[in-house]
Design an enzyme around this catalytic site. Structure first.
Site, PDB file in Angstrom:
ATOM      1  CB  ILE A 125     -11.070   1.390   7.900  1.00 23.37           C
ATOM      2  CG1 ILE A 125     -10.192   0.280   7.308  1.00 23.37           C
ATOM      3  CG2 ILE A 125     -11.624   2.295   6.818  1.00 23.37           C
ATOM      4  CD1 ILE A 125     -10.969  -0.684   6.407  1.00 23.37           C
ATOM      5  CB  VAL A 145      -1.834  -1.869   1.912  1.00 23.85           C
ATOM      6  CG1 VAL A 145      -2.404  -1.324   0.608  1.00 23.85           C
ATOM      7  CG2 VAL A 145      -2.960  -2.412   2.802  1.00 23.85           C
ATOM      8  CG  HIS A 199       0.609   2.869   3.496  1.00 30.07           C
ATOM      9  ND1 HIS A 199       0.829   1.798   2.657  1.00 30.07           N
ATOM     10  CD2 HIS A 199       0.576   2.375   4.741  1.00 30.07           C
ATOM     11  CE1 HIS A 199       0.914   0.696   3.378  1.00 30.07           C
ATOM     12  NE2 HIS A 199       0.772   1.017   4.655  1.00 30.07           N
TER      13      HIS A 199
HETATM   14  P1  AMP Z   1       0.800  -1.357   6.610  1.00 28.19           P
HETATM   15  O1  AMP Z   1       1.016  -2.458   7.609  1.00 28.19           O
HETATM   16  O2  AMP Z   1       1.748  -0.221   6.828  1.00 28.19           O
HETATM   17  O3  AMP Z   1       0.779  -1.864   5.181  1.00 28.19           O
HETATM   18  O4  AMP Z   1      -0.622  -0.774   6.966  1.00 28.19           O
HETATM   19  C1  AMP Z   1      -1.758  -0.905   6.168  1.00 28.19           C
HETATM   20  C2  AMP Z   1      -2.830  -0.083   6.831  1.00 28.19           C
HETATM   21  O5  AMP Z   1      -3.918   0.032   5.940  1.00 28.19           O
HETATM   22  C3  AMP Z   1      -3.395  -0.667   8.140  1.00 28.19           C
HETATM   23  O6  AMP Z   1      -3.230   0.278   9.179  1.00 28.19           O
HETATM   24  C4  AMP Z   1      -4.869  -0.902   7.815  1.00 28.19           C
HETATM   25  O7  AMP Z   1      -5.702  -0.644   8.918  1.00 28.19           O
HETATM   26  C5  AMP Z   1      -5.103   0.087   6.692  1.00 28.19           C
HETATM   27  N1  AMP Z   1      -6.193  -0.223   5.782  1.00 28.19           N
HETATM   28  C6  AMP Z   1      -6.459  -1.403   5.182  1.00 28.19           C
HETATM   29  N2  AMP Z   1      -7.521  -1.287   4.364  1.00 28.19           N
HETATM   30  C7  AMP Z   1      -7.922   0.007   4.424  1.00 28.19           C
HETATM   31  C8  AMP Z   1      -8.973   0.758   3.802  1.00 28.19           C
HETATM   32  N3  AMP Z   1      -9.833   0.193   2.928  1.00 28.19           N
HETATM   33  N4  AMP Z   1      -9.090   2.076   4.112  1.00 28.19           N
HETATM   34  C9  AMP Z   1      -8.243   2.660   4.994  1.00 28.19           C
HETATM   35  N5  AMP Z   1      -7.236   2.001   5.614  1.00 28.19           N
HETATM   36  C10 AMP Z   1      -7.080   0.695   5.339  1.00 28.19           C
END
Ligand code: AMP
Length: 140
Positions: free
Chosen positions: A34, A98, A102
């Protein structure tokens, strides 16, 4: 480090939060970020709970990698990309925000820099349109 089932991606997997899904199989789900760092930025996650690379089961990691490849090929076509960047962060010190594994699959265009992380929120209708196009390409 333990897995926290309250994380955002676990909620998406349980259907408690919405997502613009582009791909799903028995081990993996993929949806649009997002806050994309470039147009068409996808996140691929395993369905099984794993915090990151350090605790994921090898078969789930392999399934995530295979899905990332399929999605990258579709992104090249759908977004007329010149290349693809994969990133994957582990623990706070590794840039992880998160805590459900991923892989970021990010379409790239020559001469276009990535946006800074979390600097831009995409409009839901734009994400819906992009997801529909990617889904169609992945189904075909
Ligand atoms: P990381 O720093 O690798 O943990 O990246 C987490 C990613 O999750 C970031 O690019 C955020 O923009 C993405 N993100 C956070 N919340 C959501 C959501 N509800 N849906 C999709 N992407 C998300």
């Amino acid at each position: 480090m333990t897995y926290d089932p309250g994380n955002i991606f676990a909620k998406i997997l349980r259907g408690e939060l919405p997502a613009h899904c582009v791909y799903e199989d028995d081990r993996v789900v993929a949806f649009l970020d997002i806050m994309p760092r470039a147009t068409g930025h996808v996140l691929v996650i395993p369905k099984a709970p794993s915090r990151n690379l350090l605790d994921v089961e090898p078969d789930d990691l392999a399934a995530v990698a295979a899905a990332a490849q399929r999605i990258a090929r579709a992104q090249m076509d759908v977004f007329a990309a010149d290349g693809i960047t994969l990133t994957q962060h582990n623990e706070k010190a590794g840039g992880q925000e998160v805590f459900h594994l991923h892989v970021h699959v990010i379409p790239r265009h020559t001469g276009v820099e990535l946006r800074a992380p979390l600097s831009y929120k995409e409009a839901p209708e734009v994400l819906a349109e992009q997801a529909a196009r990617l889904k169609a390409a992945l189904a075909g």
